[in-house]
Design an enzyme around this catalytic site. Structure first.
Site, short mmCIF file in Angstrom:
data_model
loop_
_atom_site.label_atom_id
_atom_site.label_comp_id
_atom_site.label_asym_id
_atom_site.label_seq_id
_atom_site.Cartn_x
_atom_site.Cartn_y
_atom_site.Cartn_z
N HIS A 103 2.52 1.86 -10.03
CA HIS A 103 2.47 3.23 -9.51
C HIS A 103 1.05 3.78 -9.43
CE1 HIS A 103 3.94 6.98 -8.17
NE2 HIS A 103 5.01 7.09 -8.94
N ASP A 122 12.23 -0.53 9.32
CA ASP A 122 12.94 -1.49 10.18
C ASP A 122 12.10 -2.75 10.33
OD1 ASP A 122 14.29 -2.88 12.10
OD2 ASP A 122 14.11 -1.36 13.67
#
EC number: 2.3.1.-
Length: 456
Positions: free
Chosen positions: A167, A382
């Site tokens: 992170h 996608d």
């Protein structure tokens, strides 16, 4: 509101982990992280997962091969991710851009996507270790791969993309930016990414001299007297569609129902239910911390393409008794106060606090951190197989709940919330939540949609 059926049993066959390197040579250099990036509270690994269904036009294409090659192309532009973190003086984190690569795992599972994604998602993704293998020796912050990716093919032709991020390198929008680049290359794009990455971590370095201009309740060092054992924690996920949100709003007076966003209403509801479930003494100090994105703030001017951490989680302080027994309007107003604290100056004050106070951890005692990822874009990645049926965080943490966009089996768009609580408290939480989402105070009502930007 719904929860997932008992955990499924299935078999996953994994190949040995490999390292994916940039497809071309990249600079060897040291790059400092910002003073927002390297705070103690971000020195952990966060998992994200996306599920894709079979697509006829992609028959014959292997998602493992497609992702591996696209990742290598993307790392040419995001080459710091192929390096390793080191610590300098005063615990300052830097990326040693060594081009050692990111961990990549190829896997196959004898299960179908529809068995894993039901009316909601598996609470806490009990199978996460199968779809995102914790490679021994990879879990550290220093000297370890900054990304771990596993692509798992399912017998139905669908597949899962799971990633674990250090992170300190990025927040959710930064990770989505990287994933979007991988997706562009996976779909056959050539040349540079549509959004060129920008490092410039000095943008959020502490000022000289540092100047803490806000009171930061989220970093107050308070002795934690809670004795809950993290091993006794249980995970559940809850779906909030139009029906559930209407039910929560029905607990407000008619004049108040249309003046608060879904985020405000949902967060107030969860904070109250969680506080009641934990059985906290009425005088006990409690906090709500709302992860808030600094991008788009008029006084910050974040460079386009910047993929570092640009968020804070400003908090407000109350008493457990006030949250448990006061009107829900009071709790909503407290949530709004927390959100309103976030400005560019607030974020710079956090950076200054980090270097002044030695990078303190966020407050643990009585704190509840919520992170809304519904508009970040995980659900739009996608790789050529269309949008995922679920894309978002894969696990809650004891103090942290994530919100993700989700469509249930009835075709209802809504928000799924990942919750982690001690086992004894989870049942009480569900009982409190049932009161809020299934009991209507009065009849139907109309409200206008309040749009809010994502808070992570």
């Amino acid at each position: 509101m719904a929860s997932f059926p008992p955990s499924l049993v299935f078999t996953v066959r994994r190949n040995e982990p490999t390292l994916v390197l940039p497809s071309k040579s990249t600079p060897r250099e040291l790059k400092q992280l910002s003073d927002i990036d390297d705070q103690e509270g971000l020195r952990f690994q966060v998992p994200v997962i996306m599920f894709y269904k079979r697509k006829l036009s992609m028959e014959g294409e292997d998602p493992v091969k497609v992702i591996r090659e696209a990742l290598a192309e993307a790392l040419v532009f995001y080459y710091p991710f192929a390096g390793r973190l080191i610590e300098g003086p005063n615990r300052k984190l830097m990326v040693d851009c060594t081009s050692e690569g990111v961990l990549f795992i190829e896997a196959d599972a004898d299960i179908e996507v529809n068995q894993l994604i039901g009316d909601t998602i598996d609470p806490g993704f009990s199978y996460l270790d199968e779809l995102l293998h914790d490679v021994p020796g990879s879990e550290g912050i220093l000297g370890c791969p900054l990304l771990l990716i596993q692509v798992t093919r399912f017998r139905c032709g669908g597949w899962a993309f799971a990633i674990r991020l250090n992170h300190t390198m990025s927040d959710a929008p930064g990770l989505v930016q990287l994933l979007t680049t991988i997706a562009e290359f996976a779909r056959g794009a050539e040349g540079a990414p549509s959004v060129p990455p920008v490092w410039q971590r000095e943008f959020l370095a502490a000022r000289q001299p540092p100047s803490i201009t806000f009171q930061h309740h989220e970093y107050e060092q308070v002795i934690n007297t809670t004795t809950d054992d993290n091993k006794s924690m249980t995970h559940k996920s809850f779906f909030f569609g139009p029906k559930e949100i209407r039910a929560i709003r029905s607990h407000f007076p008619p004049h108040y129902r249309s003046v608060s966003s879904t985020f405000d209403v949902l967060t107030a509801c969860l904070w109250r239910c969680r506080t009641c479930a934990l059985g906290l003494d009425p005088p006990k100090t409690v906090r709500i911390s709302c992860a808030a994105n600094g991008r788009g703030k008029h006084d910050l001017h974040v460079p386009r393409g910047y993929y570092g951490n640009v968020f804070a989680f400003p908090a407000v302080v109350s008493r457990a008794g006030m949250i448990s027994t006061s009107s829900l309007e009071y709790t909503v107003e407290e949530v709004k106060k927390a959100k309103a604290r976030m400005t560019g100056e607030y974020l710079r004050s956090v950076a200054d606090l980090m270097v002044t106070k030695g990078r303190p951890l966020y407050t643990v005692a009585g704190n509840y951190i919520v992170s809304d990822t519904t508009r970040v874009g995980f659900d739009a990645i996608d790789f050529g197989w269309g949008k995922p049926v679920y894309g978002g965080p894969a696990r809650a943490f004891p103090l942290i709940s994530f919100y993700a966009r989700f469509k249930n089996n009835r075709g209802e768009d809504g928000t799924v919330v990942l919750i982690c609580l001690p086992e004894a408290a989870m049942k009480r939480f569900q009982d409190e939540l049932k009161k809020m989402t299934e009991e209507h105070v009065d009849g139907p009502f109309e409200y206008k949609l309040i749009k809010v930007m994502s808070k992570l």
